[in-house]
Design a protein around this motif. Sequence first.
Motif, PDB file in Angstrom:
ATOM      1  N   UNK A  84       0.827  -1.196   0.000  1.00  0.00           N
ATOM      2  CA  UNK A  84       0.000   0.000   0.000  1.00  0.00           C
ATOM      3  C   UNK A  84       0.873   1.263   0.000  1.00  0.00           C
ATOM      4  N   UNK A  85       1.935   1.265   0.786  1.00  0.00           N
ATOM      5  CA  UNK A  85       2.844   2.414   0.822  1.00  0.00           C
ATOM      6  C   UNK A  85       3.521   2.578  -0.538  1.00  0.00           C
ATOM      7  N   UNK A  86       3.941   1.469  -1.151  1.00  0.00           N
ATOM      8  CA  UNK A  86       4.554   1.536  -2.485  1.00  0.00           C
ATOM      9  C   UNK A  86       3.558   2.105  -3.499  1.00  0.00           C
ATOM     10  N   UNK A  87       2.296   1.691  -3.405  1.00  0.00           N
ATOM     11  CA  UNK A  87       1.244   2.220  -4.281  1.00  0.00           C
ATOM     12  C   UNK A  87       1.099   3.729  -4.082  1.00  0.00           C
ATOM     13  N   UNK A  88       1.079   4.184  -2.825  1.00  0.00           N
ATOM     14  CA  UNK A  88       0.921   5.614  -2.549  1.00  0.00           C
ATOM     15  C   UNK A  88       2.121   6.410  -3.059  1.00  0.00           C
ATOM     16  N   UNK A  89       3.318   5.843  -2.935  1.00  0.00           N
ATOM     17  CA  UNK A  89       4.512   6.524  -3.437  1.00  0.00           C
ATOM     18  C   UNK A  89       4.470   6.639  -4.952  1.00  0.00           C
ATOM     19  N   UNK A  90       4.090   5.557  -5.604  1.00  0.00           N
ATOM     20  CA  UNK A  90       4.080   5.538  -7.069  1.00  0.00           C
ATOM     21  C   UNK A  90       2.944   6.385  -7.645  1.00  0.00           C
ATOM     22  N   UNK A  91       1.767   6.288  -7.050  1.00  0.00           N
ATOM     23  CA  UNK A  91       0.594   6.943  -7.616  1.00  0.00           C
ATOM     24  C   UNK A  91       0.471   8.412  -7.233  1.00  0.00           C
ATOM     25  N   UNK A  92       0.769   8.735  -5.963  1.00  0.00           N
ATOM     26  CA  UNK A  92       0.529  10.092  -5.469  1.00  0.00           C
ATOM     27  C   UNK A  92       1.796  10.829  -5.040  1.00  0.00           C
ATOM     28  N   UNK A  93       2.963  10.203  -5.179  1.00  0.00           N
ATOM     29  CA  UNK A  93       4.247  10.778  -4.769  1.00  0.00           C
ATOM     30  C   UNK A  93       4.304  11.049  -3.270  1.00  0.00           C
ATOM     31  N   UNK A  94       3.536  10.305  -2.491  1.00  0.00           N
ATOM     32  CA  UNK A  94       3.638  10.392  -1.039  1.00  0.00           C
ATOM     33  C   UNK A  94       4.891   9.645  -0.608  1.00  0.00           C
ATOM     34  N   UNK A  95       5.513  10.109   0.454  1.00  0.00           N
ATOM     35  CA  UNK A  95       6.702   9.439   0.978  1.00  0.00           C
ATOM     36  C   UNK A  95       6.542   9.245   2.482  1.00  0.00           C
ATOM     37  N   UNK A  96       7.350   8.342   3.027  1.00  0.00           N
ATOM     38  CA  UNK A  96       7.367   8.162   4.473  1.00  0.00           C
ATOM     39  C   UNK A  96       8.347   9.164   5.080  1.00  0.00           C
ATOM     40  N   UNK A  97       8.262   9.348   6.386  1.00  0.00           N
ATOM     41  CA  UNK A  97       9.127  10.302   7.085  1.00  0.00           C
ATOM     42  C   UNK A  97      10.596   9.934   6.863  1.00  0.00           C
ATOM     43  N   UNK A  98      11.416  10.924   6.600  1.00  0.00           N
ATOM     44  CA  UNK A  98      12.860  10.786   6.387  1.00  0.00           C
ATOM     45  C   UNK A  98      13.225   9.888   5.202  1.00  0.00           C
ATOM     46  N   UNK A  99      12.359   9.778   4.240  1.00  0.00           N
ATOM     47  CA  UNK A  99      12.603   8.950   3.057  1.00  0.00           C
ATOM     48  C   UNK A  99      13.835   9.441   2.295  1.00  0.00           C
ATOM     49  N   UNK A 100      13.851  10.722   1.969  1.00  0.00           N
ATOM     50  CA  UNK A 100      14.959  11.271   1.190  1.00  0.00           C
ATOM     51  C   UNK A 100      16.255  11.300   1.993  1.00  0.00           C
TER      52      UNK A 100
END
Length: 164
Positions: free
Chosen positions: A77-93
């Motif tokens: 689900x997190x991978x889907x959100x990253x790919x579809x909406x460019x959402x990231x988790x905290x401190x991702x970058x």
Amino acid sequence: MKTIQETIDYLSLLIDSSQVKKELRSYQSFVSLLKDLQSKNLTRIDYEKIEKQLTELNLTSNSSNKYKQIKKAKRKFIAFLQKTFAFITKDYYTGMYMSLGISIGMSLGVGIGVAFGIPKGLVFGMMIGMFIGMCIGLLLGNMQDAIAEREGRVLKMKSKNINS
């Protein structure tokens, strides 16, 4: 599962029925993620995409190990959100840029270290290159995370403190 709220309700039932701390943390972070999504300023079409993905995850299926199933579904689900909406988790970058900086810094450090002599120069060159690369990666990663935070693209996945 049809809606985000139904998924939250289902996960809340799992929280109430579980006594294992790692399971509780995983379920609670998934609930926190879903609640954060509800607070985002998304269009109805975006919510429909999210709800379709939740349905495809099939969280309510009868599986022998519910915890592993939910954990795997949360990652998807997190991978889907990253790919579809460019959402990231905290401190991702920060994590991504730090690891990139360390690897590039070590590579450059080896090249510089060889010029100062193989045994000691190589070691010191790698150490200094790794340190400088890590610092640069940390700086760039924090800047990118701050930009994502301002844009509202950071997903909040808090799990409550469990004292049992």
